[in-house]
Design an enzyme around this catalytic site. Structure first.
Site, PDB file in Angstrom:
ATOM      1  N   GLY A  78      14.527  25.389  16.849  1.00  0.00           N
ATOM      2  CA  GLY A  78      14.260  24.855  15.582  1.00  0.00           C
ATOM      3  C   GLY A  78      15.467  24.082  14.789  1.00  0.00           C
ATOM      4  O   GLY A  78      16.692  24.454  15.289  1.00  0.00           O
ATOM      5  N   ARG A 142      11.731  23.560  22.561  1.00  0.00           N
ATOM      6  CA  ARG A 142      11.638  24.871  22.677  1.00  0.00           C
ATOM      7  C   ARG A 142      11.426  25.347  24.301  1.00  0.00           C
ATOM      8  O   ARG A 142      11.136  26.717  24.361  1.00  0.00           O
ATOM      9  CB  ARG A 142      10.791  25.591  21.890  1.00  0.00           C
ATOM     10  N   LYS A 199      23.121  28.904  16.349  1.00  0.00           N
ATOM     11  CA  LYS A 199      22.478  28.033  15.631  1.00  0.00           C
ATOM     12  C   LYS A 199      21.226  28.816  15.138  1.00  0.00           C
ATOM     13  O   LYS A 199      20.846  29.464  15.722  1.00  0.00           O
ATOM     14  CB  LYS A 199      22.260  26.985  16.405  1.00  0.00           C
ATOM     15  N   THR A 200      20.850  28.723  13.801  1.00  0.00           N
ATOM     16  CA  THR A 200      19.621  29.031  13.433  1.00  0.00           C
ATOM     17  C   THR A 200      19.701  29.149  11.926  1.00  0.00           C
ATOM     18  O   THR A 200      20.424  29.895  11.450  1.00  0.00           O
ATOM     19  CB  THR A 200      18.885  30.238  13.909  1.00  0.00           C
ATOM     20  N   ASP A 202      17.722  31.101  10.257  1.00  0.00           N
ATOM     21  CA  ASP A 202      17.298  32.051  10.145  1.00  0.00           C
ATOM     22  C   ASP A 202      18.238  33.209   9.768  1.00  0.00           C
ATOM     23  O   ASP A 202      17.920  34.173   9.295  1.00  0.00           O
ATOM     24  CB  ASP A 202      16.254  32.681  11.114  1.00  0.00           C
TER      25      ASP A 202
HETATM   26  P1  FBP Z   1      15.104  28.776  15.706  1.00  0.00           P
HETATM   27  O1  FBP Z   1      15.064  30.245  15.565  1.00  0.00           O
HETATM   28  O2  FBP Z   1      14.750  28.389  16.976  1.00  0.00           O
HETATM   29  O3  FBP Z   1      16.482  28.369  15.019  1.00  0.00           O
HETATM   30  O4  FBP Z   1      13.923  28.391  14.543  1.00  0.00           O
HETATM   31  C1  FBP Z   1      13.840  28.804  13.277  1.00  0.00           C
HETATM   32  C2  FBP Z   1      12.554  28.511  12.674  1.00  0.00           C
HETATM   33  O5  FBP Z   1      12.785  27.419  11.581  1.00  0.00           O
HETATM   34  C3  FBP Z   1      11.790  29.768  12.270  1.00  0.00           C
HETATM   35  O6  FBP Z   1      12.419  30.122  10.683  1.00  0.00           O
HETATM   36  C4  FBP Z   1      10.264  29.303  11.897  1.00  0.00           C
HETATM   37  O7  FBP Z   1       9.583  30.297  11.905  1.00  0.00           O
HETATM   38  C5  FBP Z   1      10.166  28.485  13.331  1.00  0.00           C
HETATM   39  O8  FBP Z   1      11.633  27.691  13.240  1.00  0.00           O
HETATM   40  C6  FBP Z   1       9.196  27.546  13.123  1.00  0.00           C
HETATM   41  O9  FBP Z   1       8.989  26.915  14.355  1.00  0.00           O
HETATM   42  P2  FBP Z   1       8.554  25.470  14.639  1.00  0.00           P
HETATM   43  O10 FBP Z   1      10.022  24.408  14.530  1.00  0.00           O
HETATM   44  O11 FBP Z   1       8.260  25.324  16.137  1.00  0.00           O
HETATM   45  O12 FBP Z   1       7.509  25.063  13.859  1.00  0.00           O
END
Ligand code: FBP
Length: 548
Positions: A78, A142, A199-200, A202
């Site tokens: 993400g 991903r 990175k994230t 979250d």
């Molecule tokens: P990462 O863990 O890859 O950093 O992604 C975070 C995130 O934004 C989450 O908070 C959310 O649940 C998910 O990605 C959403 O996924 P997508 O980008 O596939 O819609």
């Protein structure tokens, strides 16, 4: 590309960096390390990259000339604000080592490495993206890098481009895979180093060595700005209860940080729900009682923050989802043949008693969302479940019952929101712009020092940037063994909210007051220019965690 006035002004921003990164650096090896748990298993799985020392960079007063090096970079998972600055820092770092060095970006995530899709990132391209949000410089994806065939396929293009080091910018899973790749390339003497960057948005990739993952700061500031705006609207009209779901996958760090920044009436923390074994009805009753109490004071309005992953942390819901996952994995085709109008009854007839009772109590929409297509691992996609609507609906029902019993005297009118994508590509705050640039530059130093299987680390970031400490942490140090899809796997431990941690305790100490009084705080938009206490402050989570 047409640019906004802010983009133009922001392009000139010079990220602040630790003193040690202002000139040539030398790597100083610290103590040898061990994994956080399961040492024997991790050591056996990573014989070439286990136990390496923590590295710190210091100023080098007698630098030696270094050869040019070609480096590859991948954005994984993400989006998170600051990714472009990691790449800019990496670019500047390898050019500082030798102006002949080159940087290649693999397109749309790890898949670009496997499919040999790449582009050279030249100075002109990098200039366009300095201090900007987004991952669009090369895109992200991903695809999981975990199979030997993928590693070998990747090696073909790395050899073709004479790339000696690969930087993977990703979350806990991507960095785990980066380490597996580092181990594999070392075991076959491939001559390619692999370095990770945390990175994230979250915020769940952090530990003793990694203070925070980049993007968390900016994303929380964006959400908090909007929550603050809603709070002000709410307090002006005094007629709505706003149910606001916040991204963050499993962990509730984003919800907690936003609560600390905005002081809402309620913030649910998934980790607490699980620890206290709360049911959906317990949560609904808690919210309804706050609504009822405020109504007695004449306050028929309020703000409720809900973490995205809540549903999976309610133990009874977790059991229901697990049974649904298992059942639908085996009977997907049969289920899809059932008419939509009969699907609920069909599912009810297949579930065990307790799960069927819970499923029957769910509103139609949510029940349907629980049976939607699974992700590639067979899991329900929690971010698609509209928990904010579910709670609003159930609280409404409870209050209607209480009204009949004379236990609720007010009015209840709800609105719902979901904030996630709004913050993932925002222009990075000064903190993220500086932190990310330093992470990327540090990655180049780890490469120059010949390291592999390390994560770039920049610490002491609640101090001014000149006091930040740049270095590298062996990824194996952060690993333990966990059951994933039925098998024990080495993984970086995911950091959930600690209920004995300072951020949660700070929230806990205030939440009853925030629930009854209207104590909203309005952080306003991210400021890029102005006094340092307005522009450079790290998150409250980080400030509380680091205040020892
Ligand atoms: P990462 O863990 O890859 O950093 O992604 C975070 C995130 O934004 C989450 O908070 C959310 O649940 C998910 O990605 C959403 O996924 P997508 O980008 O596939 O819609």
């Amino acid at each position: 590309m047409t640019k906004s006035a802010l983009q133009i002004a922001r392009a000139a921003y010079q990220p602040k960096v630790p003193v040690a990164l202002k000139g040539a650096v030398k790597a100083v090896d610290g103590e040898y390390t061990q994994s956080v748990a399961d040492q024997e298993d991790i050591k056996a799985l990573f014989p070439n990259t286990y136990g390496m020392p923590i590295v710190t960079f210091e100023k080098d007063n007698a630098p030696q000339a270094m050869p040019a090096i070609n480096v590859g970079v991948i954005l994984s998972g993400g989006q998170a604000p600051g990714g472009h600055n990691v790449i800019a820092g990496l670019f500047d770092g390898i050019k500082a080592v030798n102006a002949g060095s080159r940087l290649y970006g693999f397109i749309l995530g790890p898949g670009g490495l496997v499919d040999h899709k790449y582009k050279e990132l030249t100075a002109d391209i990098i200039e366009e993206y300095r201090n900007t949000g987004g991952f669009d410089i090369i895109g992200s994806g991903r695809t999981k890098l975990e199979e030997k065939e993928q590693f070998d396929k990747g090696l073909e293009i790395l050899k073709e481009l004479d790339i000696k080091a690969l930087v993977i910018i990703g979350g806990d899973d991507s960095n785990t895979n980066a380490c597996v790749l580092a181990e594999y390339y070392k075991s076959i003497d491939a001559g390619v180093q692999v370095i990770g960057c945390p990175k994230t948005i979250d915020g769940d990739l952090k530990n003793e060595q990694i203070e925070t993952s980049f993007g968390f700061d900016t994303a929380c500031k964006v959400y908090s700005e909007v929550i603050g705006n809603i709070e002000r609207d709410c307090n002006s009209a005094q007629k709505y209860w706003h149910f606001i779901k916040l991204m963050g996958r499993s962990a509730s760090h984003i919800a907690l940080e936003c609560a600390l920044q905005t002081q809402p009436n309620i913030c649910i923390i998934s980790e607490e729900v699980e620890a206290k074994n709360l049911s959906l009805d317990d949560i609904v009753t808690y919210i309804a009682s706050v609504v009822a109490k405020r109504a007695e004071q004449g306050d028929n309005f309020g703000i409720i923050l809900i973490p995205e992953g809540l549903i999976e942390f309610i133990p009874a819901m977790k059991r229901l989802i697990a049974e649904l996952n298992d059942y639908l994995a085996k009977h997907d085709v049969e289920f899809k043949m059932i008419k939509k109008s009969e699907q609920r009854a069909y599912i009810l007839s297949k579930l065990t008693k307790d799960n069927a009772d819970l499923y029957a109590s769910l509103p139609e929409g949510v029940a349907r969302q629980l049976t939607l297509d699974r992700d590639p691992h067979g899991n329900v996609q929690v971010s698609l479940i509209e928990t904010e609507k579910l709670l609003a609906e159930m609280v409404g029902k409870k209050l209607a019952e209480w009204k009949k019993e004379g236990k609720f005297v007010g009015k209840f009118s709800s609105l719902h929101h979901f904030f996630g994508y709004e913050g993932r590509c925002a222009a990075p705050s000064n903190y993220d712009a500086d932190y990310c640039y330093s992470l990327g530059y540090t990655a180049s130093c780890l490469i120059a020092a010949g390291k592999t299987g390390y994560m770039s680390s920049v610490r002491n970031t609640t101090a001014s940037a000149d006091k930040w400490i740049a270095g590298g942490i062996p990824v194996t140090m952060m690993m333990n063994m966990e059951r994933r899809h039925g098998e024990m796997k080495p993984v970086i431990q995911k950091a959930l909210v600690k209920l004995d941690g300072a951020p949660f305790k700070a929230f806990q100490a205030k939440r009853d007051e925030w629930a009854s009084k209207t104590s909203y705080m309005y952080p306003g938009p991210i400021q890029y220019f102005g006094p340092t206490e307005v522009c450079d402050a790290p998150t409250k989570t980080l400030q509380l965690e680091q205040a020892k």
